[in-house]
Design a protein around this motif. Structure first.
Motif, PDB file in Angstrom:
ATOM      1  N   ASN A  96       0.639   0.471   6.580  1.00 44.04           N
ATOM      2  CA  ASN A  96       0.377  -0.753   5.377  1.00 44.04           C
ATOM      3  C   ASN A  96      -0.724  -1.503   6.217  1.00 44.04           C
ATOM      4  O   ASN A  96      -1.478  -2.187   5.335  1.00 44.04           O
ATOM      5  CB  ASN A  96       1.715  -1.378   5.297  1.00 44.04           C
ATOM      6  N   THR A  97      -0.461  -1.843   7.353  1.00 45.30           N
ATOM      7  CA  THR A  97      -1.584  -2.779   7.794  1.00 45.30           C
ATOM      8  C   THR A  97      -3.053  -2.174   7.741  1.00 45.30           C
ATOM      9  O   THR A  97      -4.128  -2.999   7.873  1.00 45.30           O
ATOM     10  CB  THR A  97      -1.406  -3.438   9.257  1.00 45.30           C
ATOM     11  N   GLN A  98      -2.911  -0.882   7.578  1.00 43.56           N
ATOM     12  CA  GLN A  98      -4.388  -0.160   7.299  1.00 43.56           C
ATOM     13  C   GLN A  98      -4.460   0.422   5.993  1.00 43.56           C
ATOM     14  O   GLN A  98      -5.199   1.665   5.863  1.00 43.56           O
ATOM     15  CB  GLN A  98      -4.620   0.959   8.188  1.00 43.56           C
ATOM     16  N   ASP A  99      -3.744  -0.126   4.970  1.00 36.16           N
ATOM     17  CA  ASP A  99      -3.982   0.267   3.683  1.00 36.16           C
ATOM     18  C   ASP A  99      -3.202   1.655   3.409  1.00 36.16           C
ATOM     19  O   ASP A  99      -3.579   2.216   2.433  1.00 36.16           O
ATOM     20  CB  ASP A  99      -5.435   0.579   3.164  1.00 36.16           C
ATOM     21  N   ALA A 100      -2.511   2.032   4.354  1.00 38.60           N
ATOM     22  CA  ALA A 100      -1.728   3.129   4.239  1.00 38.60           C
ATOM     23  C   ALA A 100      -2.386   4.416   3.879  1.00 38.60           C
ATOM     24  O   ALA A 100      -2.249   5.493   3.210  1.00 38.60           O
ATOM     25  CB  ALA A 100      -0.733   3.049   3.186  1.00 38.60           C
TER      26      ALA A 100
ATOM     27  N   HIS B 165       0.886  -1.230   0.015  1.00 43.80           N
ATOM     28  CA  HIS B 165      -0.133   0.059   0.051  1.00 43.80           C
ATOM     29  C   HIS B 165       0.900   1.212   0.008  1.00 43.80           C
ATOM     30  O   HIS B 165       0.488   2.275  -0.687  1.00 43.80           O
ATOM     31  CB  HIS B 165      -0.866  -0.146   1.174  1.00 43.80           C
TER      32      HIS B 165
ATOM     33  N   ILE C  53       5.509   2.857   9.201  1.00 46.18           N
ATOM     34  CA  ILE C  53       5.024   2.628   7.851  1.00 46.18           C
ATOM     35  C   ILE C  53       4.528   1.266   7.929  1.00 46.18           C
ATOM     36  O   ILE C  53       3.822   0.867   7.049  1.00 46.18           O
ATOM     37  CB  ILE C  53       6.276   2.598   6.977  1.00 46.18           C
ATOM     38  N   ALA C  54       5.112   0.401   8.565  1.00 47.48           N
ATOM     39  CA  ALA C  54       4.454  -0.957   8.739  1.00 47.48           C
ATOM     40  C   ALA C  54       3.055  -0.944   9.304  1.00 47.48           C
ATOM     41  O   ALA C  54       2.260  -1.459   8.768  1.00 47.48           O
ATOM     42  CB  ALA C  54       5.605  -1.897   9.420  1.00 47.48           C
ATOM     43  N   HIS C  55       2.818  -0.050  10.248  1.00 48.24           N
ATOM     44  CA  HIS C  55       1.594  -0.010  10.959  1.00 48.24           C
ATOM     45  C   HIS C  55       0.648   0.660   9.661  1.00 48.24           C
ATOM     46  O   HIS C  55      -0.584   0.093   9.581  1.00 48.24           O
ATOM     47  CB  HIS C  55       1.426   0.955  12.080  1.00 48.24           C
TER      48      HIS C  55
ATOM     49  N   VAL D 160      13.603   7.509  -6.124  1.00 44.75           N
ATOM     50  CA  VAL D 160      13.528   6.616  -7.496  1.00 44.75           C
ATOM     51  C   VAL D 160      14.600   7.611  -8.746  1.00 44.75           C
ATOM     52  O   VAL D 160      15.422   6.974  -9.401  1.00 44.75           O
ATOM     53  CB  VAL D 160      12.226   6.674  -7.851  1.00 44.75           C
TER      54      VAL D 160
ATOM     55  N   ARG E  74       5.140  11.598  -1.184  1.00 43.63           N
ATOM     56  CA  ARG E  74       5.218  11.392  -2.495  1.00 43.63           C
ATOM     57  C   ARG E  74       6.559  11.872  -3.040  1.00 43.63           C
ATOM     58  O   ARG E  74       7.402  11.340  -3.850  1.00 43.63           O
ATOM     59  CB  ARG E  74       4.147  12.040  -3.405  1.00 43.63           C
TER      60      ARG E  74
ATOM     61  N   LEU F 186      -0.625   7.814   4.989  1.00 41.39           N
ATOM     62  CA  LEU F 186       0.493   8.061   4.227  1.00 41.39           C
ATOM     63  C   LEU F 186      -0.116   8.730   3.045  1.00 41.39           C
ATOM     64  O   LEU F 186       0.391   9.495   2.225  1.00 41.39           O
ATOM     65  CB  LEU F 186       1.037   6.666   3.797  1.00 41.39           C
ATOM     66  N   ALA F 187      -1.061   8.048   2.271  1.00 35.45           N
ATOM     67  CA  ALA F 187      -1.626   8.449   0.933  1.00 35.45           C
ATOM     68  C   ALA F 187      -2.178   9.663   0.954  1.00 35.45           C
ATOM     69  O   ALA F 187      -2.099  10.405  -0.216  1.00 35.45           O
ATOM     70  CB  ALA F 187      -2.786   7.065   0.342  1.00 35.45           C
TER      71      ALA F 187
ATOM     72  N   ASN G 111       9.655   9.970  -2.008  1.00 33.95           N
ATOM     73  CA  ASN G 111       9.894   8.965  -2.815  1.00 33.95           C
ATOM     74  C   ASN G 111      10.349   9.210  -4.023  1.00 33.95           C
ATOM     75  O   ASN G 111      11.286   8.411  -4.762  1.00 33.95           O
ATOM     76  CB  ASN G 111       8.786   7.869  -2.751  1.00 33.95           C
ATOM     77  N   GLN G 112       9.593  10.040  -4.790  1.00 33.28           N
ATOM     78  CA  GLN G 112      10.262  10.269  -6.192  1.00 33.28           C
ATOM     79  C   GLN G 112      11.586  10.725  -6.177  1.00 33.28           C
ATOM     80  O   GLN G 112      12.248  10.496  -6.870  1.00 33.28           O
ATOM     81  CB  GLN G 112       9.433  11.772  -6.566  1.00 33.28           C
TER      82      GLN G 112
ATOM     83  N   ALA H   5       8.682   1.431  11.629  1.00 31.20           N
ATOM     84  CA  ALA H   5       7.674   0.873  12.347  1.00 31.20           C
ATOM     85  C   ALA H   5       6.322   1.333  12.065  1.00 31.20           C
ATOM     86  O   ALA H   5       5.102   0.736  11.734  1.00 31.20           O
ATOM     87  CB  ALA H   5       7.774   0.784  13.795  1.00 31.20           C
TER      88      ALA H   5
ATOM     89  N   PHE I 268       4.236   5.353  -5.754  1.00 29.23           N
ATOM     90  CA  PHE I 268       4.633   5.010  -7.122  1.00 29.23           C
ATOM     91  C   PHE I 268       3.775   4.655  -8.074  1.00 29.23           C
ATOM     92  O   PHE I 268       4.139   4.027  -9.190  1.00 29.23           O
ATOM     93  CB  PHE I 268       5.887   3.942  -6.957  1.00 29.23           C
TER      94      PHE I 268
END
Lengths: 228, 228
Positions: free
Chosen positions: B102-106, A164, B98-100, B123, B116, B109-110, B119-120, B96, A170
């Motif tokens: 992700n368990t809630q569909d991020a 997610h 970020i791991a949490h 890359v 963004r 974060l989104a 991360n960009q 940790a 990305f």
DNA sequence: TGACAATTGTACGGTATCGTACATTTTAGA
DNA sequence: TCTAAAATGTACGATACCGTACAATTGTCA
């Protein structure tokens, strides 16, 4: 009945973790009542422990299924990675519960016997394949099985655990259904490149992103045919 | 003051997650009072969001630090992986959280812009190194930068995120302090093997577990000298 | 059917937890 | 120093949440 409760419990714990999960919420989503949860599992921690172990049991069930008969070490390792990749994708709750455990030092995992056995089996499996590959000269020597297992785990686990946040950052090139098919080949290729002896790597490891390649023709000579 | 609260909040959220964390507990551990938390952050979710972003900010701070000047693409990629490996180890709370997520569909974060961008940047960085390596013939063509970044992330993230469950299952060969030094070389090697063009891989990628090798002599010819 | 164990429903006690009302103090600038 | 804004302390309301007391029902087996 117990199974029903466990299933709901897993889906709650995998999202909210131990302290974030509400027993009342589990009860609400269950065909039975809160009273029964306490009747069967004693308290919240008891339910959590059983939920964790039930996921491990399900994991172990699929484990023995892989058929390596007649495969040389190279193909056997490929298949092992493919299986591990698929397995993680098919059990996101299992992955999420382990992720939660890790944020709390994996205390409950560490207490359970079931885990150690599961993991030991996985290392043994990859170790045997690797040893045979080294014997035949396909794989380079000097790698520890546990590190090889770590590599496979890392790639397959992260692919699910962080899907997610990665998608959010990305887009879903990698995590779309089609993207995952290609990504699976990529992961297999990574592992192969990690273990192949240098003299042989050129002819075995050849993943490149599909969108950057000309379509293969004739198709039956394609070096990376669709899997299964 | 605000910073103090945020720091405590991060350490709580990283362990218990959003719903598992108690505001009163954060207040108790802080030099200030619960009243101030609400004064500054409005409510629990507001505090969570700011805690998440503050970790991202800290992450981004270190990002620009890497000095690639004078490095050829091969060494630059090595250094990038080393940096990423170290960075994750040094920020377990970041990992940790970020791991949490992700368990809630991020979901949180989104919603944030800050991510963004971070991360960009990552890359873009790996993409430039990779492109130059391909141009010079060191790296094989056909890989997407995002997939290369994924690989580095997966290995470095998992190394921290799953260290407890892995240690519980296999002992601390890999995760002891000494083990991590070796493991860092292994991870770098994995990535190098993933990108090197086949004709060159033999001379660049040569990790083997140290305990299986003879000590190098003369030492100055050792193919895998200690890092930094 | 009778006896006993297994299972289940209802209501609730006690505490935890989020968030706020209201008063008060401290700080900053004119 | 005066004034307004910023910061803080205390107490508490409302609800969430874990776990249980107690009664009732259902199943089992002779």
């Amino acid at each position: 009945m117990k199974a029903d409760i466990l299933q709901v419990a897993v889906s709650e714990f995998s999202v909210k973790g131990l302290s974030g999960t509400r027993i009342d919420e589990i009860a609400r989503r269950t065909a039975t009542s809160k009273r029964m949860i306490y009747y069967y599992f004693g308290d919240k921690l008891g339910l959590y422990r059983e939920a964790l172990e039930s996921e491990y049991r399900r994991a172990r069930e699929g484990e023995g299924e892989i058929d390596f008969s007649g495969l040389d070490p190279v193909d056997a390792l490929r298949r092992l990675v493919e299986f591990t990749f698929d397995f993680h994708r098919e059990h996101p709750d299992f992955v999420a519960m382990i992720a939660h455990e890790n944020t709390q030092d994996a205390v409950h995992l560490a207490q359970s016997e079931a885990i150690r056995k599961l993991n030991q089996g996985a290392v043994k499996q990859v170790g045997e394949i690797y040893a045979e590959g080294v014997r035949r000269g396909h794989f380079r020597p000097g790698l520890e099985p546990v590190r090889l297992h770590w590599t496979i785990s890392a790639l397959c686990f992260y692919n699910v655990s962080n899907r997610h946040s990665f998608s959010a950052g990305f887009g879903d090139t990698i995590h779309s259904e089609a993207g995952q098919e290609e990504h699976r080949r990529f992961v297999v290729d990574l592992v192969m490149r990690a273990v192949m002896s240098n003299s042989q790597s050129a002819e075995i490891s050849r993943f490149v992103s599909q969108e950057r390649e000309e379509p293969c023709s004739p198709a039956d000579k394609c070096p990376h045919p669709p899997l299964r």
